[in-house]
Design a protein around this motif. Structure first.
Motif, PDB file in Angstrom:
ATOM      1  N   LYS A 284      -7.421   1.618  -4.448  1.00 41.92           N
ATOM      2  CA  LYS A 284      -6.571   2.344  -5.384  1.00 41.92           C
ATOM      3  C   LYS A 284      -5.201   2.677  -4.782  1.00 41.92           C
ATOM      4  O   LYS A 284      -4.285   3.048  -5.515  1.00 41.92           O
ATOM      5  N   ASN A 285      -5.048   2.563  -3.457  1.00 37.70           N
ATOM      6  CA  ASN A 285      -3.748   2.775  -2.822  1.00 37.70           C
ATOM      7  C   ASN A 285      -2.885   1.517  -2.827  1.00 37.70           C
ATOM      8  O   ASN A 285      -1.729   1.564  -2.408  1.00 37.70           O
TER       9      ASN A 285
ATOM     10  N   VAL B 187       0.858  -1.183   0.000  1.00 42.95           N
ATOM     11  CA  VAL B 187       0.000   0.000   0.000  1.00 42.95           C
ATOM     12  C   VAL B 187       0.890   1.228   0.000  1.00 42.95           C
ATOM     13  O   VAL B 187       1.911   1.278   0.700  1.00 42.95           O
ATOM     14  N   PHE B 188       0.503   2.228  -0.795  1.00 47.19           N
ATOM     15  CA  PHE B 188       1.323   3.417  -1.008  1.00 47.19           C
ATOM     16  C   PHE B 188       0.399   4.626  -0.872  1.00 47.19           C
ATOM     17  O   PHE B 188      -0.347   4.953  -1.798  1.00 47.19           O
TER      18      PHE B 188
ATOM     19  N   GLY C  61      13.763   5.998  -2.688  1.00 47.08           N
ATOM     20  CA  GLY C  61      12.569   6.812  -2.854  1.00 47.08           C
ATOM     21  C   GLY C  61      11.312   6.133  -2.364  1.00 47.08           C
ATOM     22  O   GLY C  61      11.315   4.959  -1.983  1.00 47.08           O
ATOM     23  N   GLN C  62      10.226   6.902  -2.371  1.00 45.90           N
ATOM     24  CA  GLN C  62       8.907   6.427  -1.974  1.00 45.90           C
ATOM     25  C   GLN C  62       7.881   6.989  -2.961  1.00 45.90           C
ATOM     26  O   GLN C  62       8.181   7.910  -3.728  1.00 45.90           O
ATOM     27  N   MET C  63       6.668   6.438  -2.925  1.00 46.95           N
ATOM     28  CA  MET C  63       5.609   6.975  -3.772  1.00 46.95           C
ATOM     29  C   MET C  63       4.259   6.808  -3.094  1.00 46.95           C
ATOM     30  O   MET C  63       4.093   5.986  -2.190  1.00 46.95           O
ATOM     31  N   ALA C  64       3.297   7.616  -3.554  1.00 44.78           N
ATOM     32  CA  ALA C  64       1.929   7.537  -3.052  1.00 44.78           C
ATOM     33  C   ALA C  64       0.977   7.467  -4.231  1.00 44.78           C
ATOM     34  O   ALA C  64       1.142   8.179  -5.232  1.00 44.78           O
ATOM     35  N   LEU C  65      -0.017   6.581  -4.128  1.00 48.14           N
ATOM     36  CA  LEU C  65      -1.073   6.460  -5.132  1.00 48.14           C
ATOM     37  C   LEU C  65      -2.303   7.159  -4.574  1.00 48.14           C
ATOM     38  O   LEU C  65      -2.784   6.811  -3.494  1.00 48.14           O
ATOM     39  N   LEU C  66      -2.829   8.147  -5.287  1.00 48.09           N
ATOM     40  CA  LEU C  66      -3.917   8.961  -4.744  1.00 48.09           C
ATOM     41  C   LEU C  66      -4.768   9.552  -5.860  1.00 48.09           C
ATOM     42  O   LEU C  66      -4.480   9.349  -7.054  1.00 48.09           O
ATOM     43  N   GLU C  67      -5.794  10.291  -5.455  1.00 46.95           N
ATOM     44  CA  GLU C  67      -6.656  10.992  -6.403  1.00 46.95           C
ATOM     45  C   GLU C  67      -6.458  12.486  -6.242  1.00 46.95           C
ATOM     46  O   GLU C  67      -6.416  13.003  -5.119  1.00 46.95           O
TER      47      GLU C  67
END
Length: 308
Positions: A144-145, A131-132, A225-231
């Motif tokens: 979606k995350n 989960v991101f 690095g890191q990432m986030a999945l969002l709207e």
């Protein structure tokens, strides 16, 4: 530098494991304050984004747990195991107008398999889920995350100190399965002066001097690095946060406990942080080359290796 974000995401799908030992690690990273810039395509000069600036603190931890391990006559393992990792990035942003992400949480779990195929070849494969998110609020996590991943790499052992490989990694970062290339490089030169290059889960290149069994000093070059999945504004997007750092890294083994303490002091050379549409076109768009400029960098870490 969009290709760095894409390449790092593909590499991150493959769990880096020590097949002979269980390993627990934790690291805290401090990235100093710097201005925010945009890098246009072509020969146009970079552009300063007003008086926007920011710094970051990143906490990372990982546990690799072999479930079964069997060594062959060439001292190469056949192994199954579980890898669990997590990262939290706090982005201390100032003077941003368009809702810059202020925190990222990444949690991942996967199963890995290592197997020698012949005297010179071996394979490593993994499948996992993560989960991101742009928040630590678990009640706000949605489908979606989440991101599924799998990968396989075939490794050629050219020399006792050199192994290279390639394969494929699959993930659902665009909302549907996509195939990316995956690369493996592990090279070491042993002695008082050591050189080590690993392109497995991120990039780690170092040149070190070993004073004794307990103390080593390295000049290191790392990418993470890191990432986030969002709207955002009604569209599914990816917020990616990468950083390339270099500096002096002392490492101290604490007796025979299996514990190693490390630190690093140096510079963040380049820290991209931007949104991109969660589409194939968005990954290669020319309007997301935003980054924080060079700044001071420091980290402290602890790693524990022990036999399962």
């Amino acid at each position: 530098m969009k290709s760095i974000a894409l390449f790092t995401a593909a590499l991150g799908l493959l769990l880096c494991v020590n097949a002979n030992a269980q390993q627990v690690s934790f690291k805290t990273e401090f990235i100093g304050n710097s201005g925010y810039w945009f890098l246009p395509n072509g020969d146009k000069p970079r552009e300063k984004i007003g008086d926007s600036k920011g710094s970051s603190i990143v906490y990372q931890g990982a546990v690799n747990m072999p479930l079964s391990t069997k060594m062959n006559e060439n001292n190469r393992p056949t192994a199954w195991g579980v890898g669990i990792s997590g990262a939290y990035a706090s982005l201390n942003n100032e003077n941003f107008n368009d809702g810059m992400v202020s925190e990222i949480m990444n949690l991942q779990v996967g199963i890995y398999h290592l197997r020698p195929l012949s005297e010179k070849w071996s394979m490593r494969a993994s499948v996992g889920m993560g989960v991101f998110t742009p928040s630590t609020n678990f009640s706000r996590i949605r489908f979606k995350n989440a991101l599924g991943s799998a990968g396989i790499v075939f490794i050629r052992h050219l020399k006792p100190n050199l192994a290279v490989g390639g394969g494929l990694a699959v993930n659902s970062s665009l909302g549907y399965p996509m195939v990316f290339p995956a690369v493996y490089v592990n090279w070491k030169h042993q002695g008082k002066f050591n050189v080590n290059a690993e392109l497995i889960d991120g990039l780690d290149v170092s040149a070190s001097y070993k004073f004794n069994h307990f103390l080593k000093l390295s000049w290191a070059f790392e990418m993470n690095g890191q990432m986030a999945l969002l709207e955002k504004e009604g569209k599914d997007v990816i917020f990616s946060h990468q950083y390339i750092v270099t500096g002096l890294r002392p490492e101290i083994k604490l007796g025979k406990t299996g514990l190693t303490m490390s630190a690093m002091v140096g510079f963040n050379l380049y820290r991209p942080a931007s949104y991109s549409d969660r589409t194939l076109k968005g990954m290669f768009a020319s309007n997301n080359d935003y980054y924080f400029a060079a700044s001071p960098y420091a980290s402290v870490g602890l790693k524990w290796d022990f036999k399962p």
